[in-house]
Motif scaffolding. Sequence first.
Motif, PDB file in Angstrom:
ATOM      1  N   THR A  18       0.815  -1.209   0.000  1.00  0.00           N
ATOM      2  CA  THR A  18       0.000   0.000   0.000  1.00  0.00           C
ATOM      3  C   THR A  18       0.849   1.259   0.000  1.00  0.00           C
ATOM      4  O   THR A  18       0.326   2.347   0.043  1.00  0.00           O
ATOM      5  CB  THR A  18      -0.928   0.035   1.225  1.00  0.00           C
ATOM      6  N   SER A  19       2.130   1.135  -0.039  1.00  0.00           N
ATOM      7  CA  SER A  19       2.999   2.298  -0.052  1.00  0.00           C
ATOM      8  C   SER A  19       4.045   2.117  -1.136  1.00  0.00           C
ATOM      9  O   SER A  19       4.570   1.031  -1.344  1.00  0.00           O
ATOM     10  CB  SER A  19       3.686   2.475   1.317  1.00  0.00           C
ATOM     11  N   ALA A  42      -2.002   6.959  -5.733  1.00  0.00           N
ATOM     12  CA  ALA A  42      -1.494   7.905  -4.736  1.00  0.00           C
ATOM     13  C   ALA A  42      -1.846   9.323  -5.156  1.00  0.00           C
ATOM     14  O   ALA A  42      -1.596   9.717  -6.306  1.00  0.00           O
ATOM     15  CB  ALA A  42       0.011   7.757  -4.578  1.00  0.00           C
ATOM     16  N   ASP A 173      -4.075   5.851  -1.755  1.00  0.00           N
ATOM     17  CA  ASP A 173      -3.112   6.359  -0.780  1.00  0.00           C
ATOM     18  C   ASP A 173      -3.078   7.874  -0.942  1.00  0.00           C
ATOM     19  O   ASP A 173      -2.297   8.407  -1.733  1.00  0.00           O
ATOM     20  CB  ASP A 173      -1.749   5.721  -1.053  1.00  0.00           C
ATOM     21  N   THR A 207      -5.873   4.961   2.399  1.00  0.00           N
ATOM     22  CA  THR A 207      -4.811   4.717   3.374  1.00  0.00           C
ATOM     23  C   THR A 207      -4.214   5.991   3.935  1.00  0.00           C
ATOM     24  O   THR A 207      -3.896   6.062   5.103  1.00  0.00           O
ATOM     25  CB  THR A 207      -3.680   3.864   2.765  1.00  0.00           C
TER      26      THR A 207
END
Length: 433
Positions: A18-19, A42, A173, A207
Amino acid sequence: MSQEATVHVRHNPSRDYTSLAERREVSDAAPHPVAPLDLVVALRRSGTDGLHMTAFRPGERGPRTRLHHAYLTASATSVLRTAGRLRTTWRDLFVRHQPVDADGTPIAGFPLAEAADLTPYAPDTELLTAELAKEGQYLLDRLLAGENHEVKEFRSHLLSVLSGEEGLRISFDSDLQLPWPMLAVERSNDPHPCSRFLGYRHQVEQTGASYPMIQGETAPRRLPAASLNTDDSLAHVGRAPQVRKLLEERATLTVRTRSATLLSALSEAVLDDDIMYFWCHGRFVDNGSQHQHLAIKLSDERCIDADLVLRERTRYQGSPDAIFRPFVLLNACHTGQAAASPELEHLGRALVDMGASGVLGSQIEIPQCFAAEYAYAFLDLYLSSGLTAGEITMTLVRRFAREFANPLALTYTLHCGIDSRLETMGVAPQGQT
């Protein structure tokens, strides 16, 4: 011979996907190895009020795999304003919908807020849902607006993914906490009016900048540990009694009705709830600044906000002896919505920062009867089906839309936790493997 089941809680097994900066291989030895997310989007602030957006598919491999990105022409201020407009439209157009009689006179009351099953009003709800889908598309269009080559290429790529195959696991994100499940694509092959919404088409989580801390595993237990954090005045609303009975039968339940009791639990190093269910009131309150902030209230008058959570638990960040990793269902108005200003803490984000595996809450002022019905359906599946929170949220959007002509499940947003689940594993009888 019968086997006794024990409970293993999978706390964010997709964390490493997720990053952009953190990606590791998932061990095949895990009970349910978790594949990479299907899409990570993102959205970051750039400069004073600009936005930069990227999208990539972590599972893709090969020379043609690349990161798609663009500096958007939309400003953060305009996008947040349009998002606020979308939430308000859901409230005014749907929750507070007033039908009219044959003479065009509004009928008293708000019938779409008084029941979870809206099939008697299906013709109205279909028209209203189609209108809300247009509003959701408008927000997505505003976010991706622009005619320069970079933005056009990025928009074409992202919309083709979002409107193409269904059932993707998508993590937004994002610095801007937008009502992502309520956004909509232009068209769908499915004629149902809800089929254009992202929350109907895909599993979706938001997120933000952080994801829960990794904590050690505890020994398996026969039943999961759950808590009901509630306002006594809501004890008999809708299916609330059945929700409590469900938790009592399928979990070891702790009930908290006073803020002092909840804050005391939060102040302990070990708060080992697998599920924290909040059935209470949420509202935006004055905090002495120019912006109001989100707070919830149990049976007393104390407002519990993000800063109170941080005050009680920040001391345990990074402590190897501390445990706090519940999946949190914040079933109170606005609890899926961020603060009005990025400088103010958001309750869901604070819980995740302290270790919660995920937080699920509504983006709007949700009718109590629907909220209780949704909680029963969610907890029933989470406690017994083995499905992830992401799978359940998408399932419930489709169930309520198709069986009850009710789109309000789309207002529930996951803050992290798309792959959070309870896992039961059989314990083999002595002498067997």
